[in-house]
Design an enzyme around this catalytic site. Sequence first.
Site, mmCIF file in Angstrom:
data_model
loop_
_atom_site.group_PDB
_atom_site.id
_atom_site.type_symbol
_atom_site.label_atom_id
_atom_site.label_comp_id
_atom_site.label_asym_id
_atom_site.label_seq_id
_atom_site.Cartn_x
_atom_site.Cartn_y
_atom_site.Cartn_z
ATOM 1 N N ASP A 148 50.249 42.976 35.965
ATOM 2 C CA ASP A 148 49.633 43.998 35.115
ATOM 3 C C ASP A 148 50.610 44.996 34.485
ATOM 4 O O ASP A 148 50.332 46.202 34.460
ATOM 5 C CB ASP A 148 48.567 44.770 35.894
ATOM 6 C CG ASP A 148 47.427 43.880 36.374
ATOM 7 O OD1 ASP A 148 47.443 42.676 36.068
ATOM 8 O OD2 ASP A 148 46.524 44.396 37.060
ATOM 9 N N ASP A 167 45.106 42.457 33.246
ATOM 10 C CA ASP A 167 43.742 42.976 33.248
ATOM 11 C C ASP A 167 43.167 42.737 31.858
ATOM 12 O O ASP A 167 43.808 43.076 30.848
ATOM 13 C CB ASP A 167 43.754 44.481 33.555
ATOM 14 C CG ASP A 167 43.201 44.810 34.920
ATOM 15 O OD1 ASP A 167 43.054 43.897 35.745
ATOM 16 O OD2 ASP A 167 42.926 45.997 35.167
ATOM 17 N N HIS A 191 39.532 43.323 30.476
ATOM 18 C CA HIS A 191 38.138 43.712 30.651
ATOM 19 C C HIS A 191 37.348 43.674 29.344
ATOM 20 O O HIS A 191 37.839 44.163 28.314
ATOM 21 C CB HIS A 191 38.045 45.143 31.189
ATOM 22 C CG HIS A 191 38.652 45.332 32.536
ATOM 23 N ND1 HIS A 191 38.310 44.580 33.632
ATOM 24 C CD2 HIS A 191 39.598 46.216 32.971
ATOM 25 C CE1 HIS A 191 38.996 44.984 34.677
ATOM 26 N NE2 HIS A 191 39.792 45.969 34.302
ATOM 27 N N HIS A 242 32.695 47.331 30.757
ATOM 28 C CA HIS A 242 32.832 46.769 32.106
ATOM 29 C C HIS A 242 32.235 47.728 33.137
ATOM 30 O O HIS A 242 32.341 48.950 33.013
ATOM 31 C CB HIS A 242 34.312 46.522 32.413
ATOM 32 C CG HIS A 242 34.530 45.622 33.588
ATOM 33 N ND1 HIS A 242 34.507 46.070 34.887
ATOM 34 C CD2 HIS A 242 34.760 44.282 33.656
ATOM 35 C CE1 HIS A 242 34.717 45.056 35.710
ATOM 36 N NE2 HIS A 242 34.889 43.955 34.986
ATOM 37 N N HIS A 282 39.940 50.985 30.325
ATOM 38 C CA HIS A 282 41.334 50.545 30.226
ATOM 39 C C HIS A 282 41.406 49.038 30.059
ATOM 40 O O HIS A 282 40.495 48.312 30.452
ATOM 41 C CB HIS A 282 42.138 50.961 31.474
ATOM 42 C CG HIS A 282 41.692 50.263 32.727
ATOM 43 N ND1 HIS A 282 40.571 50.651 33.439
ATOM 44 C CD2 HIS A 282 42.196 49.192 33.385
ATOM 45 C CE1 HIS A 282 40.417 49.858 34.483
ATOM 46 N NE2 HIS A 282 41.390 48.948 34.472
ATOM 47 N N LYS A 286 42.444 38.520 34.269
ATOM 48 C CA LYS A 286 41.474 38.809 35.320
ATOM 49 C C LYS A 286 40.613 39.997 34.932
ATOM 50 O O LYS A 286 40.933 40.732 34.005
ATOM 51 C CB LYS A 286 42.180 39.067 36.653
ATOM 52 C CG LYS A 286 43.175 40.218 36.635
ATOM 53 C CD LYS A 286 43.981 40.267 37.925
ATOM 54 C CE LYS A 286 44.985 41.407 37.932
ATOM 55 N NZ LYS A 286 44.405 42.738 37.958
ATOM 56 N N CYS A 327 46.380 46.513 42.599
ATOM 57 C CA CYS A 327 46.465 45.090 42.248
ATOM 58 C C CYS A 327 47.594 44.366 42.965
ATOM 59 O O CYS A 327 47.444 43.197 43.333
ATOM 60 C CB CYS A 327 46.568 44.929 40.738
ATOM 61 S SG CYS A 327 45.048 45.472 39.899
#
Length: 203
Positions: free
Chosen positions: A13, A51, A53, A57, A86, A111, A156
């Site tokens: 990330d 990440d 999203h 989310h 984010h 993810k 994470c």
Amino acid sequence: MKSVSHQALIIIDLQNDFCPGGALAVPDGDAIISRINQMQQSFDHIVLTQDWHPAGHKSFASSHQGKTAYEHVTMPYGDQILWPDHCVQGSEGAAFHNDLETDCASMILRKGTNPAIDSYSAFFENDHHTPTGLEGYLRERGVVALMMVGLATDFCVRYSAVDAAKLGFDVSVDLAACRAIDMEGSLAAALQDMRDHGVQFFD
């Protein structure tokens, strides 16, 4: 010199929203990039996690009326910290930091794409049941040992390292190539959790 083929570097990330100026900035998050770029020269297998999203989310505070960032709510899969919006899919915040070298990566794992479930770990969504597919990818390539770096140490990186250890991988974390959010003692808890699962530390 390249390392042997059974080792992989997992870069977690390193995105604009987690670096200074981002929506969920980790202090000094960009200070680790040069070290990580240098580390990439020693690994045949490199995986970048991202990440990713969808807007709205359920882990976003903005998706819960009357809630603010960093409050906790109970989701069907358990406790969930609510975050500022984010790493929204396709946004500049979701992009990898410009200074990060990405050409050597053999895989980019996105993810947190399920709008109803957050995903800290590179291996499982936060229900601790739904796999991301990373384990199979690594197994098919004969990878048994992982070095993890990136953001954030206490979220994470922690959950990725612990899940990898539970799956039977030999897991190390280079703490000098990670940075933490460290809220409410989360860093100390993360380090202890990783130690308890046999994760090795380097710095």
